[in-house]
Design a protein around this motif. Structure first.
Motif, PDB file in Angstrom:
ATOM      1  N   ALA A  50     -24.005  32.147 -22.622  1.00 19.29           N
ATOM      2  CA  ALA A  50     -24.040  31.002 -21.720  1.00 19.29           C
ATOM      3  C   ALA A  50     -24.969  31.333 -20.559  1.00 19.29           C
ATOM      4  CB  ALA A  50     -22.643  30.678 -21.211  1.00 19.29           C
ATOM      5  N   ASP A  51     -25.960  30.495 -20.345  1.00 16.03           N
ATOM      6  CA  ASP A  51     -26.921  30.709 -19.268  1.00 16.03           C
ATOM      7  C   ASP A  51     -26.805  29.545 -18.286  1.00 16.03           C
ATOM      8  OD1 ASP A  51     -28.973  31.652 -17.730  1.00 16.03           O
ATOM      9  OD2 ASP A  51     -30.546  30.819 -19.011  1.00 16.03           O
ATOM     10  N   SER A  52     -26.305  29.856 -17.126  1.00 10.68           N
ATOM     11  CA  SER A  52     -26.118  28.821 -16.118  1.00 10.68           C
ATOM     12  C   SER A  52     -27.137  28.944 -14.990  1.00 10.68           C
ATOM     13  CB  SER A  52     -24.701  28.899 -15.558  1.00 10.68           C
ATOM     14  OG  SER A  52     -24.513  30.139 -14.904  1.00 10.68           O
ATOM     15  N   SER A  53     -28.202  29.662 -15.197  1.00 18.64           N
ATOM     16  CA  SER A  53     -29.178  29.876 -14.124  1.00 18.64           C
ATOM     17  C   SER A  53     -29.864  28.566 -13.727  1.00 18.64           C
ATOM     18  CB  SER A  53     -30.219  30.912 -14.543  1.00 18.64           C
ATOM     19  OG  SER A  53     -30.936  30.465 -15.667  1.00 18.64           O
ATOM     20  N   GLN A  54     -30.165  27.695 -14.678  1.00 15.67           N
ATOM     21  CA  GLN A  54     -30.808  26.426 -14.347  1.00 15.67           C
ATOM     22  C   GLN A  54     -29.869  25.537 -13.537  1.00 15.67           C
ATOM     23  OE1 GLN A  54     -32.065  24.779 -18.061  1.00 15.67           O
ATOM     24  NE2 GLN A  54     -34.023  25.882 -18.036  1.00 15.67           N
ATOM     25  N   ILE A  55     -28.602  25.534 -13.911  1.00 11.19           N
ATOM     26  CA  ILE A  55     -27.628  24.733 -13.154  1.00 11.19           C
ATOM     27  C   ILE A  55     -27.486  25.288 -11.749  1.00 11.19           C
ATOM     28  CG2 ILE A  55     -25.205  24.039 -13.037  1.00 11.19           C
ATOM     29  CD1 ILE A  55     -25.216  24.054 -16.107  1.00 11.19           C
ATOM     30  N   GLU A  56     -27.453  26.616 -11.628  1.00  9.33           N
ATOM     31  CA  GLU A  56     -27.345  27.230 -10.307  1.00  9.33           C
ATOM     32  C   GLU A  56     -28.560  26.888  -9.450  1.00  9.33           C
ATOM     33  OE1 GLU A  56     -26.801  31.366 -11.087  1.00  9.33           O
ATOM     34  OE2 GLU A  56     -24.739  31.109 -11.760  1.00  9.33           O
ATOM     35  N   LYS A  57     -29.755  26.892 -10.033  1.00  4.87           N
ATOM     36  CA  LYS A  57     -30.960  26.529  -9.287  1.00  4.87           C
ATOM     37  C   LYS A  57     -30.895  25.087  -8.823  1.00  4.87           C
ATOM     38  CE  LYS A  57     -34.133  29.759 -11.538  1.00  4.87           C
ATOM     39  NZ  LYS A  57     -35.283  29.892 -12.453  1.00  4.87           N
ATOM     40  N   MET A  58     -30.429  24.204  -9.699  1.00  8.44           N
ATOM     41  CA  MET A  58     -30.327  22.791  -9.324  1.00  8.44           C
ATOM     42  C   MET A  58     -29.328  22.593  -8.190  1.00  8.44           C
ATOM     43  SD  MET A  58     -30.484  20.964 -13.077  1.00  8.44           S
ATOM     44  CE  MET A  58     -30.055  19.362 -12.443  1.00  8.44           C
ATOM     45  N   VAL A  59     -28.194  23.279  -8.276  1.00  8.08           N
ATOM     46  CA  VAL A  59     -27.176  23.161  -7.230  1.00  8.08           C
ATOM     47  C   VAL A  59     -27.709  23.734  -5.917  1.00  8.08           C
ATOM     48  CG1 VAL A  59     -24.912  24.002  -6.514  1.00  8.08           C
ATOM     49  CG2 VAL A  59     -25.218  23.112  -8.813  1.00  8.08           C
ATOM     50  N   GLU A  60     -28.406  24.855  -6.001  1.00  8.27           N
ATOM     51  CA  GLU A  60     -28.972  25.480  -4.805  1.00  8.27           C
ATOM     52  C   GLU A  60     -30.010  24.562  -4.158  1.00  8.27           C
ATOM     53  OE1 GLU A  60     -31.537  29.418  -4.223  1.00  8.27           O
ATOM     54  OE2 GLU A  60     -29.625  29.751  -5.273  1.00  8.27           O
ATOM     55  N   LEU A  83     -28.188  21.725  -2.489  1.00  5.95           N
ATOM     56  CA  LEU A  83     -27.532  22.145  -1.251  1.00  5.95           C
ATOM     57  C   LEU A  83     -28.550  22.299  -0.118  1.00  5.95           C
ATOM     58  CD1 LEU A  83     -24.874  24.714  -2.529  1.00  5.95           C
ATOM     59  CD2 LEU A  83     -24.484  22.436  -1.594  1.00  5.95           C
ATOM     60  N   ARG A  84     -29.736  22.843  -0.441  1.00  6.81           N
ATOM     61  CA  ARG A  84     -30.775  22.959   0.589  1.00  6.81           C
ATOM     62  C   ARG A  84     -31.202  21.579   1.082  1.00  6.81           C
ATOM     63  NH1 ARG A  84     -34.867  25.743  -2.333  1.00  6.81           N
ATOM     64  NH2 ARG A  84     -33.536  27.126  -3.490  1.00  6.81           N
ATOM     65  N   LYS A  85     -31.334  20.639   0.148  1.00  6.68           N
ATOM     66  CA  LYS A  85     -31.715  19.283   0.536  1.00  6.68           C
ATOM     67  C   LYS A  85     -30.634  18.647   1.408  1.00  6.68           C
ATOM     68  CE  LYS A  85     -33.070  14.834  -1.300  1.00  6.68           C
ATOM     69  NZ  LYS A  85     -33.127  13.963  -2.454  1.00  6.68           N
ATOM     70  N   LEU A  86     -29.385  18.858   1.046  1.00  7.18           N
ATOM     71  CA  LEU A  86     -28.283  18.321   1.852  1.00  7.18           C
ATOM     72  C   LEU A  86     -28.281  18.938   3.245  1.00  7.18           C
ATOM     73  CD1 LEU A  86     -25.283  18.137  -0.648  1.00  7.18           C
ATOM     74  CD2 LEU A  86     -26.568  16.250   0.354  1.00  7.18           C
ATOM     75  N   GLU A  87     -28.562  20.228   3.319  1.00  5.94           N
ATOM     76  CA  GLU A  87     -28.595  20.902   4.623  1.00  5.94           C
ATOM     77  C   GLU A  87     -29.717  20.338   5.486  1.00  5.94           C
ATOM     78  OE1 GLU A  87     -29.235  25.409   6.357  1.00  5.94           O
ATOM     79  OE2 GLU A  87     -28.530  25.142   4.305  1.00  5.94           O
ATOM     80  N   LEU A  88     -30.900  20.129   4.899  1.00 12.69           N
ATOM     81  CA  LEU A  88     -32.010  19.537   5.653  1.00 12.69           C
ATOM     82  C   LEU A  88     -31.673  18.118   6.108  1.00 12.69           C
ATOM     83  CD1 LEU A  88     -35.077  20.762   3.553  1.00 12.69           C
ATOM     84  CD2 LEU A  88     -34.342  21.571   5.804  1.00 12.69           C
ATOM     85  N   ASP A  89     -31.046  17.358   5.239  1.00 15.25           N
ATOM     86  CA  ASP A  89     -30.635  15.997   5.611  1.00 15.25           C
ATOM     87  C   ASP A  89     -29.618  16.019   6.750  1.00 15.25           C
ATOM     88  OD1 ASP A  89     -32.304  14.915   3.730  1.00 15.25           O
ATOM     89  OD2 ASP A  89     -30.718  14.530   2.250  1.00 15.25           O
TER      90      ASP A  89
END
Length: 104
Positions: free
Chosen positions: A39-49, A52-58
């Motif tokens: 199971a590779d969740s690295s792409q999901i983790e990148k999307m969530v990260e 979260l950065r976009k939400l923080e900037l907003d």
């Protein structure tokens, strides 16, 4: 007897093809058992990260807008500038009229 021989020959052919299919399925099963799936969740983790950065900037942008709005509200007056100027002009004109009538 020919019908019986014919039926037995068909049965033997069917059993032979069935055995071949079973062997093929066993090979496939062995291949599946040796295959490991990770199971590779690295792409999901990148999307969530990224989200979260976009939400923080907003959120930072909203806080800045909120501070700016509060400062504008603090600087506003309940009486508009034109009304203050008009009141001063009326007061000065009345004072001028009173002084003029007293000095006459």
């Amino acid at each position: 007897m020919t019908k019986l021989e014919h039926l037995s020959e068909l049965l033997v052919e069917e059993l032979h093809s069935f055995k071949q299919e079973v062997n093929r399925l066993e090979r496939i099963e062995q291949g599946l058992k040796s295959t490991s799936i990770q199971a590779d969740s690295s792409q999901i983790e990148k999307m969530v990260e990224t989200h979260l950065r976009k939400l923080e900037l907003d959120q930072i942008s909203q806080q800045e807008n909120h501070k700016e709005l509060l400062s504008k509200i603090k600087r506003t007056r309940t009486i508009p500038n034109w009304l203050v100027i008009l009141a001063l002009l009326l007061f000065l004109s009345q004072a001028f009229c009173i002084v003029f009538l007293l000095l006459r």
